[in-house]
Enzyme design. Structure first.
Site, PDB file in Angstrom:
ATOM      1  N   TRP A 175       0.817  -1.218   0.000  1.00 20.50           N
ATOM      2  CA  TRP A 175       0.000   0.000   0.000  1.00 20.50           C
ATOM      3  C   TRP A 175       0.853   1.271   0.000  1.00 20.50           C
ATOM      4  O   TRP A 175       0.317   2.354  -0.161  1.00 20.50           O
ATOM      5  CB  TRP A 175      -0.934  -0.005   1.222  1.00 20.50           C
ATOM      6  CG  TRP A 175      -0.249  -0.490   2.468  1.00 20.50           C
ATOM      7  CD1 TRP A 175      -0.286  -1.767   2.965  1.00 20.50           C
ATOM      8  CD2 TRP A 175       0.624   0.247   3.332  1.00 20.50           C
ATOM      9  NE1 TRP A 175       0.511  -1.866   4.084  1.00 20.50           N
ATOM     10  CE2 TRP A 175       1.085  -0.639   4.332  1.00 20.50           C
ATOM     11  CE3 TRP A 175       1.072   1.570   3.365  1.00 20.50           C
ATOM     12  CZ2 TRP A 175       1.949  -0.247   5.347  1.00 20.50           C
ATOM     13  CZ3 TRP A 175       1.947   1.963   4.380  1.00 20.50           C
ATOM     14  CH2 TRP A 175       2.372   1.061   5.347  1.00 20.50           C
ATOM     15  N   ASN A 176       2.160   1.156   0.221  1.00 20.49           N
ATOM     16  CA  ASN A 176       2.930   2.416   0.349  1.00 20.49           C
ATOM     17  C   ASN A 176       3.238   3.045  -1.017  1.00 20.49           C
ATOM     18  O   ASN A 176       3.307   4.263  -1.135  1.00 20.49           O
ATOM     19  CB  ASN A 176       4.206   2.218   1.183  1.00 20.49           C
ATOM     20  CG  ASN A 176       5.138   1.185   0.629  1.00 20.49           C
ATOM     21  OD1 ASN A 176       4.749   0.339  -0.174  1.00 20.49           O
ATOM     22  ND2 ASN A 176       6.386   1.237   1.043  1.00 20.49           N
ATOM     23  N   LYS A 199      -2.476  -9.099  -7.047  1.00 22.60           N
ATOM     24  CA  LYS A 199      -3.329  -8.901  -5.878  1.00 22.60           C
ATOM     25  C   LYS A 199      -2.795  -7.693  -5.105  1.00 22.60           C
ATOM     26  O   LYS A 199      -1.779  -7.761  -4.440  1.00 22.60           O
ATOM     27  CB  LYS A 199      -3.317 -10.145  -4.979  1.00 22.60           C
ATOM     28  CG  LYS A 199      -4.356 -10.050  -3.873  1.00 22.60           C
ATOM     29  CD  LYS A 199      -3.897 -10.604  -2.548  1.00 22.60           C
ATOM     30  CE  LYS A 199      -3.002  -9.739  -1.740  1.00 22.60           C
ATOM     31  NZ  LYS A 199      -3.516  -8.438  -1.284  1.00 22.60           N
ATOM     32  N   PRO A 200      -3.478  -6.548  -5.213  1.00 24.23           N
ATOM     33  CA  PRO A 200      -2.985  -5.363  -4.510  1.00 24.23           C
ATOM     34  C   PRO A 200      -3.350  -5.402  -3.021  1.00 24.23           C
ATOM     35  O   PRO A 200      -4.156  -6.236  -2.596  1.00 24.23           O
ATOM     36  CB  PRO A 200      -3.726  -4.218  -5.206  1.00 24.23           C
ATOM     37  CG  PRO A 200      -4.979  -4.830  -5.739  1.00 24.23           C
ATOM     38  CD  PRO A 200      -4.688  -6.289  -6.001  1.00 24.23           C
ATOM     39  N   ALA A 201      -2.781  -4.480  -2.261  1.00 25.01           N
ATOM     40  CA  ALA A 201      -3.111  -4.398  -0.831  1.00 25.01           C
ATOM     41  C   ALA A 201      -4.567  -3.960  -0.682  1.00 25.01           C
ATOM     42  O   ALA A 201      -5.036  -3.096  -1.424  1.00 25.01           O
ATOM     43  CB  ALA A 201      -2.183  -3.395  -0.151  1.00 25.01           C
ATOM     44  N   GLY A 252       6.547  -6.197   0.568  1.00 23.55           N
ATOM     45  CA  GLY A 252       5.829  -6.030   1.834  1.00 23.55           C
ATOM     46  C   GLY A 252       6.732  -6.398   2.994  1.00 23.55           C
ATOM     47  O   GLY A 252       7.959  -6.286   2.905  1.00 23.55           O
ATOM     48  N   SER A 253       6.126  -6.879   4.062  1.00 21.00           N
ATOM     49  CA  SER A 253       6.901  -7.144   5.277  1.00 21.00           C
ATOM     50  C   SER A 253       7.702  -8.451   5.156  1.00 21.00           C
ATOM     51  O   SER A 253       7.304  -9.367   4.433  1.00 21.00           O
ATOM     52  CB  SER A 253       5.951  -7.238   6.471  1.00 21.00           C
ATOM     53  OG  SER A 253       5.035  -8.286   6.265  1.00 21.00           O
ATOM     54  N   GLU A 274      10.767  -8.190  -2.132  1.00 21.56           N
ATOM     55  CA  GLU A 274      11.289  -6.899  -1.657  1.00 21.56           C
ATOM     56  C   GLU A 274      10.682  -6.704  -0.289  1.00 21.56           C
ATOM     57  O   GLU A 274       9.489  -6.414  -0.174  1.00 21.56           O
ATOM     58  CB  GLU A 274      10.853  -5.756  -2.585  1.00 21.56           C
ATOM     59  CG  GLU A 274      11.331  -5.870  -4.008  1.00 21.56           C
ATOM     60  CD  GLU A 274      12.836  -5.800  -4.157  1.00 21.56           C
ATOM     61  OE1 GLU A 274      13.536  -5.423  -3.198  1.00 21.56           O
ATOM     62  OE2 GLU A 274      13.311  -6.170  -5.243  1.00 21.56           O
ATOM     63  N   LEU A 275      11.492  -6.842   0.761  1.00 21.81           N
ATOM     64  CA  LEU A 275      10.922  -6.892   2.111  1.00 21.81           C
ATOM     65  C   LEU A 275      11.328  -5.673   2.932  1.00 21.81           C
ATOM     66  O   LEU A 275      11.633  -4.616   2.393  1.00 21.81           O
ATOM     67  CB  LEU A 275      11.322  -8.207   2.773  1.00 21.81           C
ATOM     68  CG  LEU A 275      10.985  -9.450   1.932  1.00 21.81           C
ATOM     69  CD1 LEU A 275      11.486 -10.714   2.590  1.00 21.81           C
ATOM     70  CD2 LEU A 275       9.498  -9.534   1.647  1.00 21.81           C
ATOM     71  N   CYS A 308      10.414   1.553   2.487  1.00 23.10           N
ATOM     72  CA  CYS A 308      11.392   0.560   2.915  1.00 23.10           C
ATOM     73  C   CYS A 308      12.824   1.097   2.836  1.00 23.10           C
ATOM     74  O   CYS A 308      13.737   0.521   3.419  1.00 23.10           O
ATOM     75  CB  CYS A 308      11.246  -0.713   2.094  1.00 23.10           C
ATOM     76  SG  CYS A 308      11.241  -0.393   0.344  1.00 23.10           S
ATOM     77  N   GLU A 405      12.225  -2.014  12.214  1.00 22.17           N
ATOM     78  CA  GLU A 405      11.846  -0.994  11.243  1.00 22.17           C
ATOM     79  C   GLU A 405      10.694  -0.152  11.798  1.00 22.17           C
ATOM     80  O   GLU A 405       9.784  -0.678  12.438  1.00 22.17           O
ATOM     81  CB  GLU A 405      11.402  -1.701   9.958  1.00 22.17           C
ATOM     82  CG  GLU A 405      11.177  -0.769   8.800  1.00 22.17           C
ATOM     83  CD  GLU A 405      10.758  -1.520   7.530  1.00 22.17           C
ATOM     84  OE1 GLU A 405      10.156  -2.597   7.644  1.00 22.17           O
ATOM     85  OE2 GLU A 405      11.030  -1.005   6.432  1.00 22.17           O
TER      86      GLU A 405
HETATM   87  P1  NAD Z   1       2.157  -6.784   4.714  1.00 23.20           P
HETATM   88  O1  NAD Z   1       3.387  -7.514   4.389  1.00 23.20           O
HETATM   89  O2  NAD Z   1       1.175  -7.419   5.647  1.00 23.20           O
HETATM   90  O3  NAD Z   1       1.339  -6.401   3.370  1.00 23.20           O
HETATM   91  C1  NAD Z   1       1.890  -6.333   2.083  1.00 23.20           C
HETATM   92  C2  NAD Z   1       1.023  -7.133   1.102  1.00 23.20           C
HETATM   93  O4  NAD Z   1       0.936  -8.482   1.539  1.00 23.20           O
HETATM   94  C3  NAD Z   1      -0.415  -6.646   0.974  1.00 23.20           C
HETATM   95  O5  NAD Z   1      -0.860  -6.843  -0.349  1.00 23.20           O
HETATM   96  C4  NAD Z   1      -1.167  -7.587   1.886  1.00 23.20           C
HETATM   97  O6  NAD Z   1      -2.528  -7.673   1.518  1.00 23.20           O
HETATM   98  C5  NAD Z   1      -0.436  -8.878   1.626  1.00 23.20           C
HETATM   99  N1  NAD Z   1      -0.554  -9.883   2.694  1.00 23.20           N
HETATM  100  C6  NAD Z   1      -0.596  -9.677   4.025  1.00 23.20           C
HETATM  101  N2  NAD Z   1      -0.680 -10.837   4.676  1.00 23.20           N
HETATM  102  C7  NAD Z   1      -0.672 -11.805   3.734  1.00 23.20           C
HETATM  103  C8  NAD Z   1      -0.731 -13.229   3.779  1.00 23.20           C
HETATM  104  N3  NAD Z   1      -0.801 -13.897   4.942  1.00 23.20           N
HETATM  105  N4  NAD Z   1      -0.722 -13.897   2.615  1.00 23.20           N
HETATM  106  C9  NAD Z   1      -0.640 -13.255   1.446  1.00 23.20           C
HETATM  107  N5  NAD Z   1      -0.584 -11.909   1.338  1.00 23.20           N
HETATM  108  C10 NAD Z   1      -0.597 -11.195   2.468  1.00 23.20           C
HETATM  109  O7  NAD Z   1       2.568  -5.422   5.288  1.00 23.20           O
HETATM  110  P2  NAD Z   1       1.705  -4.518   6.273  1.00 23.20           P
HETATM  111  O8  NAD Z   1       1.273  -5.238   7.515  1.00 23.20           O
HETATM  112  O9  NAD Z   1       0.627  -3.892   5.490  1.00 23.20           O
HETATM  113  O10 NAD Z   1       2.789  -3.469   6.712  1.00 23.20           O
HETATM  114  C11 NAD Z   1       3.569  -3.826   7.852  1.00 23.20           C
HETATM  115  C12 NAD Z   1       5.008  -3.646   7.602  1.00 23.20           C
HETATM  116  O11 NAD Z   1       5.413  -4.218   6.352  1.00 23.20           O
HETATM  117  C13 NAD Z   1       5.433  -2.208   7.482  1.00 23.20           C
HETATM  118  O12 NAD Z   1       5.529  -1.625   8.738  1.00 23.20           O
HETATM  119  C14 NAD Z   1       6.752  -2.389   6.767  1.00 23.20           C
HETATM  120  O13 NAD Z   1       7.725  -2.766   7.677  1.00 23.20           O
HETATM  121  C15 NAD Z   1       6.509  -3.519   5.822  1.00 23.20           C
HETATM  122  N6  NAD Z   1       6.183  -3.061   4.446  1.00 23.20           N
HETATM  123  C16 NAD Z   1       7.221  -2.963   3.595  1.00 23.20           C
HETATM  124  C17 NAD Z   1       6.984  -2.512   2.316  1.00 23.20           C
HETATM  125  C18 NAD Z   1       8.111  -2.367   1.344  1.00 23.20           C
HETATM  126  O14 NAD Z   1       8.068  -1.486   0.504  1.00 23.20           O
HETATM  127  N7  NAD Z   1       9.108  -3.241   1.381  1.00 23.20           N
HETATM  128  C19 NAD Z   1       5.707  -2.174   1.911  1.00 23.20           C
HETATM  129  C20 NAD Z   1       4.642  -2.315   2.817  1.00 23.20           C
HETATM  130  C21 NAD Z   1       4.917  -2.766   4.090  1.00 23.20           C
END
Ligand code: NAD
Length: 504
Positions: A175-176, A199-201, A252-253, A274-275, A308, A405
């Site tokens: 989502w960022n 699959k977007p956020a 994502g995370s 990309e975490l 990130c 982070e």
């Molecule tokens: P997240 O990892 O939960 O979400 C990122 C994506 O993963 C979203 O599309 C979400 O819907 C999906 N997702 C979440 N849980 C999932 C699962 N069990 N199975 C499949 N897909 C899943 O991240 P968040 O909780 O929204 O954000 C938390 C932390 O993640 C942030 O504080 C940051 O540290 C990190 N983050 C990093 C980036 C980056 O650019 N690397 C981007 C977003 C978040």
């Protein structure tokens, strides 16, 4: 150190996003919940899209179900043969049209991004240009997906290596950067000849669906680029299980990245991740302080800290420590907090409340353990997703912020004495995405950039991303690279062909 009041605006922004959305040139950006096989689906149960700056509902989208993913995979499979057979130059022309449409509709796209993600409008506009840049870059890169000819190790034979599209790719995006993280993946996949299912956020569906509208308008055939909005676990499970999905790209995370890596193991997909980051920003005492403060402001507060690449540990050498903290505090005091659609805003809300809570926990923990805290008093009228820009100085390694982070506008400053010490402290992390070094010493810059265990290093710059660079991290910050000539390799297989018995 002077403690000043940070300017911020109150809740007069209620209704602002809705008014902007009503005035979009492209009303169709708000219709539909998924693009599957060239058709727009309405989805099932309605989900509210929220403006994080006010907590208001600004739109609704339907939720796709696991069966919709199966339809999308089948459509991708049908589209694959024709898409891979198109000349790379033809695929490139379509990607360029898609990029031009994004630029033509940049204002509408930026309003969608700001309304659901929260970032200031100027940053959202920049994201659209950045995102379109990946489509343009990969449009050309597809034509340069060269193989190799290897001098043969066998008599009367010829050895070739070809690069071929891997198959159907899936992307799970954050989502960022709700636009650019889609185009960075889709540009590479489509240029390579692979269909992609995205699959977007759930927090930012509107930006993704608008990008899909423009993909359709650019002439991307049904099944080649598909977007499905819905529950992350429900939708990702069939993507992970299905052996027809050959590549998975996730941003994502680290926690979710690990789960996806594990899930992809059963069908041995090619995975790029990309975490999280935990970037050290190192300021040596030979540096021009103004430049270092400007760099720290950019590296910490872009995307309101939800990046990130954000500087998470600002290490400042003892000789300039007090002067740096004072100048940094003065610069932070100039930031305007508010709704991203208000022109003066530099810092918007956290997209997710959980991120705001994490920021507050880190501030409380640092305060308890002796950090000095510089911030304005939280205005009760601001929505709970807002975190006021905060400077924590005299941070020590036992504080939460020094080893996890933040992902928000909280800057941690830590003093250090020697080069060896700061390299060891910077490297003492399981993350290895980005690092920043500020020094006027050429040999020092070379030494430190060599020894630092990070995938991307900015020396005297806080701005180094863009389509031509290999974006990616070491250690638990990820796998693979996006952008650059390497990005397309995530969606290609290498095929070695040996032609034998060529003697006349
Ligand atoms: P997240 O990892 O939960 O979400 C990122 C994506 O993963 C979203 O599309 C979400 O819907 C999906 N997702 C979440 N849980 C999932 C699962 N069990 N199975 C499949 N897909 C899943 O991240 P968040 O909780 O929204 O954000 C938390 C932390 O993640 C942030 O504080 C940051 O540290 C990190 N983050 C990093 C980036 C980056 O650019 N690397 C981007 C977003 C978040």
């Amino acid at each position: 150190m002077a403690f000043k009041t940070i300017r911020h605006k109150g809740p007069q922004s209620v209704g602002l996003a809705t008014r902007h959305l009503q005035n979009l040139r492209r009303r169709d950006f708000l219709a539909g919940s998924a693009l599957v096989d060239g058709r727009w689906l309405a989805g099932e149960a309605r989900e509210a899209v929220i403006d994080p700056a006010t907590g208001e509902e600004i739109a609704e989208v339907g939720r796709c179900a696991a069966e919709d993913i199966n339809l999308a995979i089948a459509a991708a499979e049908r589209s694959f043969a024709a898409w891979r057979e198109l000349l790379p130059s033809r695929r490139g022309a379509i990607l360029r049209d898609w990029a031009s449409l994004m630029l033509d509709h940049s204002e509408d796209l930026a309003i969608l991004v700001t309304s659901e993600q929260g970032k200031p409008l100027a940053e959202a506009r920049h994201e659209i240009a950045y995102g379109a840049g990946f489509l343009e870059w990969f449009a050309a890169e597809g034509e340069r997906a060269y193989g190799e000819t290897i001098p043969s190790h066998k008599p009367a034979s010829l050895v070739h290596v070809r690069m071929q599209p891997i198959g159907i790719a899936a992307a799970i995006t954050p989502w960022n950067f709700p636009v650019a993280m889609i185009t960075r993946k889709a540009g590479a996949a489509l240029a390579a000849g692979c269909p992609m299912v995205v699959k977007p956020a759930p927090e930012t569906p509107l930006s993704a669906l608008a990008v899909a509208r423009l993909a359709e308008q650019a002439g991307i055939p049904p099944g080649v680029f598909q977007v499905l909005v819905g529950n992350p676990i429900e939708l990702s499970a069939p993507l992970l299980r299905d052996p027809r999905i050959r590549a998975l790209s996730f941003t994502g995370s680290t926690q979710v990245g690990r789960l996806l890596l594990e899930g992809a193991a059963e069908t041995v997909k090619k995975v790029s991740l990309e975490l999280g980051g935990h970037a050290p920003f190192i300021v040596f005492d030979d540096v021009d302080l103004d430049r270092a403060v400007k760099g720290a402001m950019a590296a910490k507060f872009a995307t309101s800290g939800q990046d990130c690449l954000a500087a998470n540990r600002i290490y400042v050498q003892r000789g300039v420590y007090s002067a740096f903290v004072e100048a940094f505090a003065d610069a932070i005091a100039q930031l305007n907090v508010g709704h991203g659609l208000e022109p003066a805003t530099n810092i918007g809300p956290m997209t997710k409340l959980s991120v705001a809570h994490k920021c507050r926990d880190q501030i409380d923990d640092a305060k308890k353990k002796g950090a000095r805290v510089f911030s304005a008093k939280q205005d009760e009228r601001l929505a709970p997703n807002f975190v006021l820009p905060t400077l924590l100085s005299d941070v020590t390694e036992n504080m939460l912020i020094a080893h996890e982070e933040t992902f928000g506008p909280v800057a941690a400053v830590l003093p250090f004495d020697s080069e060896e010490e700061v390299i060891a402290r910077a490297n003492a992390s399981e993350m290895g995405l980005a690092a920043y070094i500020y020094t006027d010493g050429l040999r020092r810059a070379l030494r430190v950039s060599e020894q630092i265990e990070y995938g991307m290093v900015g020396v005297n710059t806080a701005s180094f991303t863009g389509p031509p660079i290999p974006f990616g991290g070491w250690k638990q910050s990820g796998l693979g690279r996006e952008g650059s000539r390497h990005g397309i390799e995530e969606y290609m297989e290498m095929k070695y062909v040996c032609f034998g018995d060529l003697a006349a």
